[in-house]
Design a protein around this motif. Structure first.
Motif, PDB file in Angstrom:
ATOM      1  N   LEU A  82      50.441  42.986  24.593  1.00  0.00           N
ATOM      2  CA  LEU A  82      49.368  43.889  25.019  1.00  0.00           C
ATOM      3  C   LEU A  82      49.841  45.341  25.045  1.00  0.00           C
ATOM      4  O   LEU A  82      49.099  46.256  24.676  1.00  0.00           O
ATOM      5  CB  LEU A  82      48.845  43.475  26.395  1.00  0.00           C
ATOM      6  N   GLN A  83      51.096  45.545  25.466  1.00  0.00           N
ATOM      7  CA  GLN A  83      51.631  46.900  25.445  1.00  0.00           C
ATOM      8  C   GLN A  83      51.706  47.433  24.015  1.00  0.00           C
ATOM      9  O   GLN A  83      51.487  48.617  23.766  1.00  0.00           O
ATOM     10  CB  GLN A  83      53.010  46.933  26.098  1.00  0.00           C
ATOM     11  N   GLY A  84      52.009  46.546  23.072  1.00  0.00           N
ATOM     12  CA  GLY A  84      52.029  46.950  21.676  1.00  0.00           C
ATOM     13  C   GLY A  84      50.661  47.368  21.162  1.00  0.00           C
ATOM     14  O   GLY A  84      50.555  48.097  20.172  1.00  0.00           O
ATOM     15  N   LEU A  85      49.617  46.915  21.850  1.00  0.00           N
ATOM     16  CA  LEU A  85      48.247  47.287  21.486  1.00  0.00           C
ATOM     17  C   LEU A  85      47.737  48.455  22.316  1.00  0.00           C
ATOM     18  O   LEU A  85      46.580  48.859  22.187  1.00  0.00           O
ATOM     19  CB  LEU A  85      47.314  46.081  21.665  1.00  0.00           C
ATOM     20  N   GLY A  86      48.602  48.970  23.215  1.00  0.00           N
ATOM     21  CA  GLY A  86      48.229  50.113  24.033  1.00  0.00           C
ATOM     22  C   GLY A  86      47.760  49.775  25.425  1.00  0.00           C
ATOM     23  O   GLY A  86      47.272  50.650  26.152  1.00  0.00           O
ATOM     24  N   SER A  87      47.907  48.482  25.830  1.00  0.00           N
ATOM     25  CA  SER A  87      47.385  48.057  27.119  1.00  0.00           C
ATOM     26  C   SER A  87      48.495  47.452  27.975  1.00  0.00           C
ATOM     27  O   SER A  87      49.687  47.593  27.668  1.00  0.00           O
ATOM     28  CB  SER A  87      46.253  47.042  26.908  1.00  0.00           C
ATOM     29  N   HIS A  88      48.114  46.783  29.045  1.00  0.00           N
ATOM     30  CA  HIS A  88      49.038  46.095  29.933  1.00  0.00           C
ATOM     31  C   HIS A  88      48.344  44.853  30.490  1.00  0.00           C
ATOM     32  O   HIS A  88      47.117  44.797  30.562  1.00  0.00           O
ATOM     33  CB  HIS A  88      49.438  46.979  31.127  1.00  0.00           C
ATOM     34  N   LEU A  89      49.150  43.885  30.918  1.00  0.00           N
ATOM     35  CA  LEU A  89      48.623  42.731  31.626  1.00  0.00           C
ATOM     36  C   LEU A  89      48.702  42.993  33.128  1.00  0.00           C
ATOM     37  O   LEU A  89      49.757  43.334  33.653  1.00  0.00           O
ATOM     38  CB  LEU A  89      49.435  41.471  31.284  1.00  0.00           C
ATOM     39  N   LEU A  90      47.578  42.843  33.799  1.00  0.00           N
ATOM     40  CA  LEU A  90      47.564  42.919  35.258  1.00  0.00           C
ATOM     41  C   LEU A  90      47.745  41.507  35.789  1.00  0.00           C
ATOM     42  O   LEU A  90      46.946  40.618  35.476  1.00  0.00           O
ATOM     43  CB  LEU A  90      46.234  43.495  35.755  1.00  0.00           C
ATOM     44  N   CYS A  91      48.801  41.278  36.549  1.00  0.00           N
ATOM     45  CA  CYS A  91      49.108  39.941  37.040  1.00  0.00           C
ATOM     46  C   CYS A  91      48.886  39.892  38.545  1.00  0.00           C
ATOM     47  O   CYS A  91      49.599  40.523  39.315  1.00  0.00           O
ATOM     48  CB  CYS A  91      50.550  39.580  36.691  1.00  0.00           C
ATOM     49  N   LEU A  92      47.874  39.138  38.958  1.00  0.00           N
ATOM     50  CA  LEU A  92      47.531  39.002  40.370  1.00  0.00           C
ATOM     51  C   LEU A  92      47.947  37.629  40.859  1.00  0.00           C
ATOM     52  O   LEU A  92      48.170  36.711  40.060  1.00  0.00           O
ATOM     53  CB  LEU A  92      46.026  39.180  40.587  1.00  0.00           C
ATOM     54  N   GLN A  93      48.007  37.460  42.170  1.00  0.00           N
ATOM     55  CA  GLN A  93      48.295  36.156  42.750  1.00  0.00           C
ATOM     56  C   GLN A  93      47.194  35.792  43.735  1.00  0.00           C
ATOM     57  O   GLN A  93      46.703  36.639  44.479  1.00  0.00           O
ATOM     58  CB  GLN A  93      49.656  36.157  43.454  1.00  0.00           C
ATOM     59  N   GLY A  94      46.826  34.528  43.737  1.00  0.00           N
ATOM     60  CA  GLY A  94      45.781  34.033  44.616  1.00  0.00           C
ATOM     61  C   GLY A  94      44.878  33.082  43.860  1.00  0.00           C
ATOM     62  O   GLY A  94      45.140  32.725  42.711  1.00  0.00           O
TER      63      GLY A  94
END
Length: 513
Positions: A82-94
């Motif tokens: 995703l960073q290679g595409l210009g984004s990021h993964l948001l990782c939440l817990q719950g």
């Protein structure tokens, strides 16, 4: 419950703010939920929610460290892509139904996009999150991309009468034509704003963050998680087109532990790191290029169809994850006594006294993976073969330890091996001695995973209790002291259990009459 609309809605979404909820499709290639968002939304938020138990299905099993690590590695790889595409993964817990609605409200989400899941727990969870999104006025896009075929389309084709055998399933698939062609990965994604990154858990957690102890090197799976590794393995397997085209699953060995004789693509397909549609079309191309190919059920295409069949069963039949209330599962009076529980414990912890079984269970615990024939042998041993313990209990252990643990496939295979469904020749049992010896007469597999037995001569490596005491002493292992005596006498146990199965089958037939 809200019904999830899976068809892509028409019209322009240029001003949409889209949350892409990753679940199993941990990849950027052939991901219609992500691709649609990349083309139509001004803001895209890729999100994964780590449930506290990782896999909170009806089994109530907290997964083992190897399985958790495979998932975390897959998420790390997804974040890099995703960073290679210009984004990021948001990782939440719950729990997703708890943490996603507030996030959607905070980010003013107008469109929720996620992959449809056939399995009851995840289907129900998806419906809850979709209902919350719709209550906020957001649209929902929920395409099918984890399986080759849309299960709702298959059910419509068979008039809601799901096939109960593989042969019936192949006839159904023949009516459906080819699966949809795989999609390319997005070329780019809108950046996640820095203010969102700064106040959200942006990094993928570690095993230690989740309360696991990191496995020692000997107890780590040799198969790293992630789309990059999955695609690399896929390409590597297809270097030999003839082998791929002529591959027949029964003609592989359960004791090849250095380089497995199967593809080991199952964990990547399970987590959606590799698209089953990509695999399907690469197979079709290999078959065409080779000119000849093996056929289902034993071919690689046949294995993909087995996967589809069991997914459809899990989707169509209620209570597929247990014996009671399951319309296609025979009711067998398994041993649920304290003695049965102790036998289960010894089986799960490689203490049955049968080296072939214990070596396989050790490999499972150390590596999170087993060849399918080794799975067959240990499952038969636990259930109808020797220990008469319910398949549901064995399934829980596989759920915990396998990196490719897959609810529909795991339930189906355990029902199969226990002769509770799909397969009914209960008089055919795996020998805990002869079966492994057929593939590995020297006992290399046992010596690898049960080093306590490594100095036994080959004549006794599968039956160390038969070795004279002088041989045991020379090997540095006294049976009953350093390694357990056999938990049961196989010949006696299998004879008694065949009689129990015959009685259970007769009772089942009478009840159905």
């Amino acid at each position: 419950m809200v019904t999830i609309k899976k068809e892509e809605e028409k019209g322009s979404h240029a001003s949409e703010r889209c949350l892409v909820w990753f679940r199993k499709g941990l990849r950027v290639h052939d991901n219609p939920a992500l691709l649609e968002a990349s083309k139509s939304a001004e803001a895209v938020y890729p999100v994964f929610v780590l449930d506290p138990s990782i896999d909170p299905t009806e089994n109530g099993v907290r997964v083992g460290a190897n399985r958790a690590q495979f998932l975390l590695e897959s998420l790390e790889d997804l974040d890099q892509s995703l960073q290679g595409l210009g984004s990021h993964l948001l990782c939440l817990q719950g729990r997703p139904e708890d943490v996603l609605p507030p996030l959607m409200k905070e980010l003013d989400i107008t469109r929720l996009s996620f992959e449809f899941d056939t399995e009851p727990y995840w289907k129900d969870q998806g419906e809850k999150v979709a209902a919350s999104a719709k209550q906020m006025g957001a649209s929902v896009h929920c395409p099918t991309s984890h399986t080759l075929f849309d299960p709702e389309h298959l059910m419509a084709k068979c008039m809601m009468d799901a096939p109960k055998s593989y042969g019936q399933f192949l006839k159904l698939v023949a009516k459906c034509g080819k699966p949809p062609a795989p999609l390319d990965a997005p070329s780019s994604l809108p950046a996640v704003p820095e203010d969102v990154l700064s106040r959200r858990y942006r990094s993928v957690p570690t095993l230690e963050d989740l309360g696991y102890e990191r496995p020692e090197e000997i107890d780590r799976t040799p198969f790293p998680g992630g789309e990059s590794e999955g695609l690399r393995r896929l390409e590597d397997q297809f270097q030999d087109i003839r082998r791929i085209a002529m591959f027949e699953k029964p003609k592989t060995s359960p004791t090849d532990f250095v380089v497995p004789s199967t593809t080991v693509l199952s964990p990547y397909l399970k987590h959606g790191c590799v698209s089953s549609r990509v695999f399907y079309y690469k197979l079709k191309d290999a078959y065409k290029r080779n000119g000849r190919h093996a056929d289902p059920p034993v071919s690689l295409l046949g294995q993909l169809y087995w996967r589809e069949f069991f997914y459809l069963c899990g989707y169509a039949f209620p209570n597929f994850g247990r014996m009671e209330g399951n319309p296609i599962c025979r009711q067998i009076p398994w041993d649920r006594s304290e003695e049965g529980k102790e036998r289960l414990r010894k089986w799960a912890n490689a203490q049955t006294g049968y080296p072939w079984i214990d070596a396989a269970m050790t490999q499972l615990r150390q590596q999170g993976w087993l060849h399918h024939l080794a799975r067959h042998a240990v499952a038969c041993f636990l259930t109808r073969g020797d220990l008469w313990v319910s398949w549901e209990e064995g399934r829980k252990v596989f759920d915990e330890l396998l990196i490719d643990a897959d609810w529909s496939l795991n339930n189906a295979n355990w029902m199969w091996l226990s002769c509770s469904s799909f397969f009914y020749q209960y008089f055919r049992c795996y020998s805990p001695v002869a079966f492994g010896r057929k593939y590995d007469p020297q006992g290399k597999y046992i010596r690898k995973f049960l080093p306590v037995l490594k100095h036994f001569p080959k004549e006794f490596i599968y039956e160390p209790w038969k070795a004279p005491i002088a041989v045991q002493k020379k090997a540095g292992c006294i049976v009953g002291v350093d390694y357990p005596k056999p938990i049961v006498d196989h010949a006696e146990a299998v004879k008694a259990n065949k009689s129990k199965m015959a009685a259970a089958y007769a009772k089942y037939k009478k009840a159905k009459a």
